[in-house]
Scaffold this motif. Structure first.
Motif, mmCIF file in Angstrom:
data_model
loop_
_atom_site.group_PDB
_atom_site.id
_atom_site.type_symbol
_atom_site.label_atom_id
_atom_site.label_comp_id
_atom_site.label_asym_id
_atom_site.label_seq_id
_atom_site.Cartn_x
_atom_site.Cartn_y
_atom_site.Cartn_z
ATOM 1 N N ASP A 36 44.647 29.353 35.493
ATOM 2 C CA ASP A 36 44.621 29.847 34.119
ATOM 3 C C ASP A 36 43.569 29.032 33.363
ATOM 4 N N GLU A 37 43.387 29.363 32.104
ATOM 5 C CA GLU A 37 42.329 28.708 31.317
ATOM 6 C C GLU A 37 42.408 27.191 31.419
ATOM 7 N N ARG A 55 38.161 30.954 30.903
ATOM 8 C CA ARG A 55 38.741 32.043 31.685
ATOM 9 C C ARG A 55 38.224 32.087 33.119
ATOM 10 N N ASP A 56 37.138 31.406 33.413
ATOM 11 C CA ASP A 56 36.713 31.394 34.816
ATOM 12 C C ASP A 56 37.485 30.362 35.642
ATOM 13 N N ALA A 60 42.611 31.112 23.983
ATOM 14 C CA ALA A 60 43.104 32.402 24.437
ATOM 15 C C ALA A 60 43.208 33.381 23.280
ATOM 16 N N SER A 65 32.321 31.899 31.854
ATOM 17 C CA SER A 65 33.172 31.985 30.677
ATOM 18 C C SER A 65 32.754 30.896 29.705
#
Length: 681
Positions: free
Chosen positions: A409-410, A671-672, A26, A651
């Motif tokens: 989330d990631e 991130r996807d 991140a 991502s």
């Protein structure tokens, strides 16, 4: 292979231990400064036959890797062909409801259509099958179904592809999945956020709104790939747009602080704003709309109100207070009733033809509020939620079954079960999910109340799974009943890798604080005692592998180091040449002679986030920053080796891992938020 370099990465700022962000994380993820493939020429690889090493360069920095003594003839000029094996996408786990709208539809075949990452998914829930449209190269943001219920339009964000990396709309056939037309390459800015087919003229026209500062609305003759008109929409976000079903050449769009009525006339579009009179509370957002059978427009907004706008009028004729908080979706049924889906109250109301509520359904708190409603056959209803789930229920019932669940989330943690068709993912959303790869569904989901999750690994017996967290803690769960076996804390930074030795007697915890913590493991993975700490890296540890005899470790770090360790005492082995013939149980490191060819022209050393050698040792998969999974013949010893590339993620690909029988490959996106299951063919 080289001993520890004496300095940090060229150009890197000297910093406290562990402060450099992990590639793709991140803090230093996909949007961090980086070189693109082919952008900067790098120094050619060197080979020293006398000393038996190959040297490649990352950002001008030499990385020396020693060859096995029995390596045979070698030339850095030789070419390595791609493997015969290829990947075919088998299943996509997830739905993008967190930040996209109007993205769940149903076809006459019974397939529900939605998207995740760069893939549009056609999912038959009853038959438990998926088909995939793979034409996009980055995030899909919107979809629309043609009146013929066969043709589909989907719009994407700016991507990595050289030829089609700009935002555009793809028109494709839902039967054979062939691309029919590509619209707007070079016209749209940032992303295409809304698309919609015309209805009065049998779908000849397509509208699209991009994500530029002015959110330009454009109208296209999609079969001729010709733009008919365009106009600035609004400086504020636009969330929905459609053609009117009964008024020819009229369109409606809505978003933050606005509702616009558009008319196409002589290849020009003219807009007229909806008027919110004083007696009506003007919302901050008009979030959704639908059309009644008589042509009236119904809008749902952030205040929980449904406003009715008479056909052809831009003034409110009726107001209904429907929800507590936002209304995210409105859908008209064929019999004149309509549905509304609320955010804050998690309710789905069913209204009769007099606009009175007759049924109220409440969605489970665990899967989140409604994002998009989609009526199915008979009384069926599908609900896409803001927590990336798709629920299936009955309009007259009270129970919803999750057909699709996903991380929100990631996602970095991926672990494949050593002897069953199971795999586990964990993410920054604090969720740990055990998946059944055969049935394509979650077996269980556990929420780690305090800790975002970073990494995972099964014990060789498959009975327990270790989790590395972002807080400096790591823990072990029972893989069957999810009970907590043990919790430990080492440092206060994220643990990027947890990895059991092949014999199950050690656990290595590789941390962002530059250390590798070694624990002795007994009682079938249920008791842990600290052996020590491997200290020597000058940057965060990115990858580790155990030797086949469980005696040694090899590790990579953020500044391209390759170091070796003795497990029983955590001592560094200073001589890289003494380790050149070591057999490694796995190969997930991205630096080392067996993988020196995975780096393509212009790579900066952080473009590849993950690697995994198949159990047979025949192939190696890598996941990169550009959403691609690359398949190489193993060992990958020729610089810039040939490979087969597969795209689906939008991502950085954070992890790749083969199934225990090598028939499948699993991958996770950052991130996807997606997980994908590939068949090795």
């Amino acid at each position: 292979m080289s001993a520890r370099p004496s300095s940090a990465r060229p150009g890197a700022k000297a910093s406290p231990r562990g402060s450099t962000p992990r590639p793709g994380s991140a803090a230093g993820g996909r949007n961090r400064p980086r070189s693109s493939p082919g952008k900067k020429p790098s120094k050619e690889a060197l080979y020293n036959p006398d000393e038996g090493w190959v040297r490649i360069y990352m950002r001008g920095r030499p990385i020396t890797m020693f060859m096995p003594t029995e390596a045979g003839d070698f030339s850095v000029k030789a070419k390595q062909e791609p493997p015969a094996e290829k990947l075919k996408l088998e299943w996509v786990y997830g739905y993008r409801g967190k930040d996209c709208r109007t993205n769940l539809h149903i076809l006459p075949t019974g397939d529900i259509v939605y998207f995740m990452a760069a893939v549009v998914i056609l999912h038959n829930v009853q038959e438990n099958t998926q088909r995939h449209y793979m034409g996009h190269n980055d995030d899909v943001k919107c979809i629309a179904i043609h009146p013929n219920t066969v043709t589909i339009a989907s719009g994407q964000v700016a991507g990595h592809d050289k030829d089609e990396g700009k935002p555009h709309v793809r028109i494709w056939d839902s039967v054979n999945l062939n691309t029919l037309h590509v619209l707007g390459l070079g016209f749209f800015d940032r992303a295409v956020c809304c698309v919609g087919f015309s209805k009065c003229d049998k779908g000849v026209q397509l509208l699209a709104i991009d994500d530029s500062n002015d959110h330009v609305l454009s109208v296209w003759n999609w079969e001729k790939e010709k733009k008919l008109a365009d106009s600035k929409s609004s400086g504020d976000p636009v969330v929905a747009a459609e053609f009117h079903p009964l008024i020819e050449n009229q369109m409606v769009s809505c978003g933050k602080g606005h509702l616009l009525f558009w008319t196409l006339d002589n290849n020009k579009v003219v807009k007229k704003a909806g008027i919110f009179e004083k007696k009506h509370d003007k919302p901050k957002f008009v979030l959704c709309f639908t059309f009644a059978g008589n042509g009236d427009l119904l809008t749902g907004d952030s205040n929980g109100n449904i406003f009715i706008w008479a056909k052809g009028s831009n003034r409110i004729s009726q107001a209904i207070k429907a929800h507590e908080g936002q209304i995210f979706s409105l859908v008209m049924l064929q019999d004149g009733r309509f549905l509304s889906g609320g955010g804050k109250d998690r309710k789905v109301h069913i209204f009769d033809t007099s606009y009175d509520v007759t049924v109220t359904l409440v969605l489970p708190e665990s899967t989140g509020p409604c994002r998009c409603l989609c009526p199915g056959k008979d009384k069926d209803i599908y609900v896409g939620t803001t927590r990336n789930a798709i629920l299936h229920g009955d309009m007259e019932g009270e129970t919803f079954t999750p057909d699709v669940v996903a991380h929100t989330d990631e996602c970095w943690g991926l672990a494949v079960h050593p002897n069953q068709s199971l795999f586990l993912t964990c993410a920054y959303d604090k969720h740990v999910i055990m998946w059944d790869a055969e049935q394509h569904r979650p077996l269980w989901m556990k929420t780690m109340e305090e800790d975002p999750c970073q990494s995972a690994c099964f014990h060789p017996n498959g009975g327990v799974v270790a989790l590395g967290m972002k807080t400096g803690r790591w823990m072990v769960l029972d893989a069957q009943n999810q009970d907590l076996v043990t919790v430990h804390t080492d440092g206060n930074e994220q643990h990027d890798i947890v990895r059991y030795s092949p014999d199950g007697n050690y656990l290595a915890v590789a941390s962002h604080d530059n250390y590798i913590y070694i624990y002795a493991v007994t009682e079938e993975g249920r008791k842990y005692s600290k052996v020590g700490r491997c200290s020597g890296h000058s940057s965060f540890v990115t990858h580790i592998d155990w030797s086949a005899d469980s005696n040694y470790l090899v590790s990579n770090s953020g500044d391209y180091e390759i170091l070796y360790w003795k497990a029983e005492n955590c001592r560094q082995i200073p001589s890289a040449t003494s380790m050149r013939d070591t057999e490694w149980a796995t190969f997930t490191c991205v630096f080392g002679f067996p993988v020196c060819g995975i780096w393509q022209e212009g790579s900066d050393g952080t473009d590849i986030n993950s690697a995994c050698r198949s159990h047979s040792g025949a192939i190696l998969a890598t996941g990169d920053d550009f959403g691609k999974i690359n398949l190489f013949s193993y060992p990958v010893t020729q610089p810039k080796a040939g490979h087969n590339s597969n795209r689906g993620h939008s991502s950085h690909v954070t992890a790749v891992e083969f199934s225990s029988d090598d028939t499948r490959l699993f991958s996770t996106g950052g991130r996807d938020m997606s997980c994908m299951q590939w068949k090795v063919v």
